[in-house]
Write a protein that holds these residues in place. Structure first.
Motif, PDB file in Angstrom:
ATOM      1  N   ILE A  27       0.867  -1.199   0.000  1.00  0.00           N
ATOM      2  CA  ILE A  27       0.000   0.000   0.000  1.00  0.00           C
ATOM      3  C   ILE A  27       0.899   1.243   0.000  1.00  0.00           C
ATOM      4  CG2 ILE A  27      -1.815   1.264   1.241  1.00  0.00           C
ATOM      5  CD1 ILE A  27      -2.522  -1.391   2.661  1.00  0.00           C
ATOM      6  N   HIS A  28       1.978   1.182   0.786  1.00  0.00           N
ATOM      7  CA  HIS A  28       2.864   2.338   0.878  1.00  0.00           C
ATOM      8  C   HIS A  28       3.595   2.566  -0.448  1.00  0.00           C
ATOM      9  CE1 HIS A  28       2.816   1.517   5.474  1.00  0.00           C
ATOM     10  NE2 HIS A  28       1.637   1.810   4.969  1.00  0.00           N
ATOM     11  N   VAL A  29       3.984   1.464  -1.092  1.00  0.00           N
ATOM     12  CA  VAL A  29       4.659   1.590  -2.393  1.00  0.00           C
ATOM     13  C   VAL A  29       3.697   2.204  -3.423  1.00  0.00           C
ATOM     14  CG1 VAL A  29       5.796   0.295  -4.252  1.00  0.00           C
ATOM     15  CG2 VAL A  29       6.222  -0.320  -1.860  1.00  0.00           C
ATOM     16  N   LEU A  30       2.456   1.765  -3.381  1.00  0.00           N
ATOM     17  CA  LEU A  30       1.453   2.326  -4.297  1.00  0.00           C
ATOM     18  C   LEU A  30       1.278   3.829  -4.040  1.00  0.00           C
ATOM     19  CD1 LEU A  30      -0.908   2.153  -6.336  1.00  0.00           C
ATOM     20  CD2 LEU A  30      -2.383   1.537  -4.409  1.00  0.00           C
ATOM     21  N   LEU A  31       1.159   4.223  -2.777  1.00  0.00           N
ATOM     22  CA  LEU A  31       0.974   5.654  -2.477  1.00  0.00           C
ATOM     23  C   LEU A  31       2.201   6.464  -2.898  1.00  0.00           C
ATOM     24  CD1 LEU A  31      -0.803   5.466   1.014  1.00  0.00           C
ATOM     25  CD2 LEU A  31      -1.818   6.081  -1.183  1.00  0.00           C
ATOM     26  N   GLN A  32       3.377   5.887  -2.735  1.00  0.00           N
ATOM     27  CA  GLN A  32       4.592   6.592  -3.194  1.00  0.00           C
ATOM     28  C   GLN A  32       4.516   6.842  -4.691  1.00  0.00           C
ATOM     29  OE1 GLN A  32       7.128   3.613  -1.588  1.00  0.00           O
ATOM     30  NE2 GLN A  32       7.098   4.499   0.467  1.00  0.00           N
ATOM     31  N   ARG A  33       4.049   5.850  -5.438  1.00  0.00           N
ATOM     32  CA  ARG A  33       3.942   6.024  -6.894  1.00  0.00           C
ATOM     33  C   ARG A  33       2.899   7.089  -7.227  1.00  0.00           C
ATOM     34  NH1 ARG A  33       5.368   1.597  -9.897  1.00  0.00           N
ATOM     35  NH2 ARG A  33       4.329   2.459 -11.718  1.00  0.00           N
ATOM     36  N   LEU A  34       1.764   7.032  -6.529  1.00  0.00           N
ATOM     37  CA  LEU A  34       0.694   7.988  -6.841  1.00  0.00           C
ATOM     38  C   LEU A  34       1.127   9.414  -6.530  1.00  0.00           C
ATOM     39  CD1 LEU A  34      -2.404   6.078  -5.406  1.00  0.00           C
ATOM     40  CD2 LEU A  34      -1.863   6.455  -7.824  1.00  0.00           C
ATOM     41  N   LEU A  35       1.963   9.572  -5.498  1.00  0.00           N
ATOM     42  CA  LEU A  35       2.339  10.916  -5.049  1.00  0.00           C
ATOM     43  C   LEU A  35       3.758  11.299  -5.512  1.00  0.00           C
ATOM     44  CD1 LEU A  35       0.812  10.584  -1.465  1.00  0.00           C
ATOM     45  CD2 LEU A  35      -0.069  12.038  -3.314  1.00  0.00           C
ATOM     46  N   SER A  36       4.321  10.517  -6.431  1.00  0.00           N
ATOM     47  CA  SER A  36       5.666  10.771  -6.977  1.00  0.00           C
ATOM     48  C   SER A  36       6.716  10.900  -5.878  1.00  0.00           C
ATOM     49  CB  SER A  36       5.684  12.038  -7.850  1.00  0.00           C
ATOM     50  OG  SER A  36       4.729  11.924  -8.848  1.00  0.00           O
ATOM     51  N   LEU A  37       6.695   9.978  -4.919  1.00  0.00           N
ATOM     52  CA  LEU A  37       7.675   9.961  -3.825  1.00  0.00           C
ATOM     53  C   LEU A  37       8.601   8.760  -4.020  1.00  0.00           C
ATOM     54  CD1 LEU A  37       5.155  10.557  -0.877  1.00  0.00           C
ATOM     55  CD2 LEU A  37       6.632  12.260  -1.976  1.00  0.00           C
ATOM     56  N   PRO A  38       9.839   8.864  -3.516  1.00  0.00           N
ATOM     57  CA  PRO A  38      10.745   7.719  -3.663  1.00  0.00           C
ATOM     58  C   PRO A  38      10.309   6.550  -2.788  1.00  0.00           C
ATOM     59  CG  PRO A  38      11.772   9.466  -2.364  1.00  0.00           C
ATOM     60  CD  PRO A  38      10.455  10.008  -2.830  1.00  0.00           C
ATOM     61  N   THR A  39      10.631   5.332  -3.206  1.00  0.00           N
ATOM     62  CA  THR A  39      10.391   4.137  -2.384  1.00  0.00           C
ATOM     63  C   THR A  39      11.690   3.763  -1.686  1.00  0.00           C
ATOM     64  OG1 THR A  39       8.621   3.308  -3.792  1.00  0.00           O
ATOM     65  CG2 THR A  39       9.794   1.665  -2.478  1.00  0.00           C
ATOM     66  N   PRO A  40      11.694   3.829  -0.324  1.00  0.00           N
ATOM     67  CA  PRO A  40      12.915   3.422   0.382  1.00  0.00           C
ATOM     68  C   PRO A  40      13.042   1.899   0.356  1.00  0.00           C
ATOM     69  CG  PRO A  40      11.188   4.039   1.953  1.00  0.00           C
ATOM     70  CD  PRO A  40      10.611   4.241   0.580  1.00  0.00           C
ATOM     71  N   ALA A  41      14.148   1.374   0.871  1.00  0.00           N
ATOM     72  CA  ALA A  41      14.233  -0.070   1.131  1.00  0.00           C
ATOM     73  C   ALA A  41      13.439  -0.343   2.413  1.00  0.00           C
ATOM     74  CB  ALA A  41      15.685  -0.477   1.309  1.00  0.00           C
ATOM     75  N   TYR A  42      13.024  -1.574   2.587  1.00  0.00           N
ATOM     76  CA  TYR A  42      12.298  -1.970   3.812  1.00  0.00           C
ATOM     77  C   TYR A  42      13.048  -3.109   4.478  1.00  0.00           C
ATOM     78  CZ  TYR A  42       8.523   1.111   2.529  1.00  0.00           C
ATOM     79  OH  TYR A  42       7.790   2.242   2.239  1.00  0.00           O
ATOM     80  N   HIS A  43      13.084  -3.047   5.795  1.00  0.00           N
ATOM     81  CA  HIS A  43      13.732  -4.113   6.567  1.00  0.00           C
ATOM     82  C   HIS A  43      12.740  -4.503   7.666  1.00  0.00           C
ATOM     83  CE1 HIS A  43      17.427  -6.172   8.097  1.00  0.00           C
ATOM     84  NE2 HIS A  43      16.690  -6.175   9.195  1.00  0.00           N
ATOM     85  N   HIS A  44      11.984  -5.568   7.412  1.00  0.00           N
ATOM     86  CA  HIS A  44      11.020  -6.021   8.424  1.00  0.00           C
ATOM     87  C   HIS A  44      11.703  -7.048   9.316  1.00  0.00           C
ATOM     88  CE1 HIS A  44       8.331  -4.257   5.349  1.00  0.00           C
ATOM     89  NE2 HIS A  44       7.637  -3.891   6.416  1.00  0.00           N
ATOM     90  N   HIS A  45      11.490  -6.887  10.619  1.00  0.00           N
ATOM     91  CA  HIS A  45      12.144  -7.797  11.573  1.00  0.00           C
ATOM     92  C   HIS A  45      11.095  -8.639  12.280  1.00  0.00           C
ATOM     93  CE1 HIS A  45      10.823  -5.272  14.907  1.00  0.00           C
ATOM     94  NE2 HIS A  45      11.292  -4.220  14.287  1.00  0.00           N
TER      95      HIS A  45
END
Ligand code: GLU
Length: 296
Positions: free
Chosen positions: A234-252
């Motif tokens: 969902i966050h990646v989609l919103l980044q695309r819609l709002l022209s924001l960069p996608t960071p890397a993710y590290h889930h623990h």
């Protein structure tokens, strides 16, 4: 430069699970000479309390954590959230929704919906009751206040170019997912649906604010618990819609109690403050969550 953050919601005390997340992110940033930032996720004023915030900051300091800029407070960021919502409204990618939880549960279990509601990262997938109540062109009018606003997932996906929705996972999802994680439009349509981007009782929502804040804090790697892995597309989609960069993710992985249950905020016995009172030291906390001793 590696930039990460810890983003507690001051709705309860810092417990072992949060301490692990904060210490891991802090260790990773310090280990590569990067930046470690704090963000106070306090948009839901009904659940957040200044006392919790003060206690969380005190506990983080006691754990040996230092942050490289004053904490960003979501309650100071409402104009940014409003501007993003205005843009999505103009593009008719969000729409007002008046349904209660009960309405949604009833509509999603109706026989024509197949009877069994599908559960996504935010609960029951919205059955679409309010989706088409406005006529095309509604985005030229003002964005309504005081009502929930949902993302029109199908329209949002249709508005994108065909570059895949993808992020780099440097940790692991709950099923060991790691590396390049791609999500299909179909998975978002069927498995996520029209998520809420602004709530009736406060402006914005977790998904919207986290994406805008990570971009404004120039976060290059989001470090957080595996419970949020499913929300990441969902966050990646919103980044695309709002022209924001996608960071890397590290889930623990999540810190569980002795019976294997996830630690809840209510579980005050595992609150750092209670452990401090009982004589714990920052080193015993690190050992308890499986982190190596701090470098001095
Ligand atoms: N505020 C969220 C929490 O306390 C963390 C959100 C995030 O790291 O993206 O669970």
């Amino acid at each position: 430069m590696f930039v990460t953050r810890f983003a507690p919601s001051p709705t309860g005390p810092l417990h072992l699970g949060h301490a692990y997340s904060a210490l891991l992110a802090h260790d990773m940033a310090r280990g590569v000479g990067g930046r470690f930032l704090l963000r106070i996720e306090d948009i839901d004023a009904t659940r957040c309390r200044p006392e919790w915030e003060a206690q969380i900051l005190d506990d983080l300091g006691w754990l040996g954590i230092t942050w490289d800029a004053p904490p960003l407070r979501q309650s100071d960021r409402l104009p940014t959230y409003a501007a993003a919502l205005d843009e999505l409204w103009r593009r008719e990618l969000i729409y007002p929704c008046h349904c209660t939880r009960r309405d949604i549960a009833a509509a999603a279990s109706a026989p024509q919906e197949g009877g069994d509601p599908v559960i996504g990262p935010d609960g029951i997938i919205y059955p679409g009751t309010c989706r088409d109540l406005l006529s095309p062109g509604y985005g030229r009018g003002p964005r309504p206040d005081g009502t929930a606003l949902r993302l029109n997932m199908a329209r949002a996906l249709d508005s994108l170019d065909d570059h895949p929705l993808i992020f780099t996972e440097t940790g692991a999802g709950p099923d060991g997912e790691t590396g390049q994680i791609q999500t299909s439009a179909q998975a978002l349509r069927a498995g996520v649906g029209d998520v809420v981007l602004s709530r009736r009782d406060f402006l914005g929502s977790y998904h919207l604010s986290v994406v805008l804040d990570d971009a404004d804090q120039d976060i290059t790697c989001v470090i957080r618990g595996q419970d949020l892995f499913e929300a990441t597309p969902i966050h990646v989609l919103l980044q695309r819609l709002l022209s924001l960069p996608t960071p890397a993710y590290h889930h623990h992985s999540l810190i569980r109690d002795d019976s294997g249950k996830r630690l809840a905020k209510r579980d005050n016995a595992r609150a750092i403050a209670a452990l401090r009172d009982a004589g714990a030291t920052p080193e015993t906390i690190r050992a308890r969550v499986g982190l190596p001793a701090a470098q001095s």
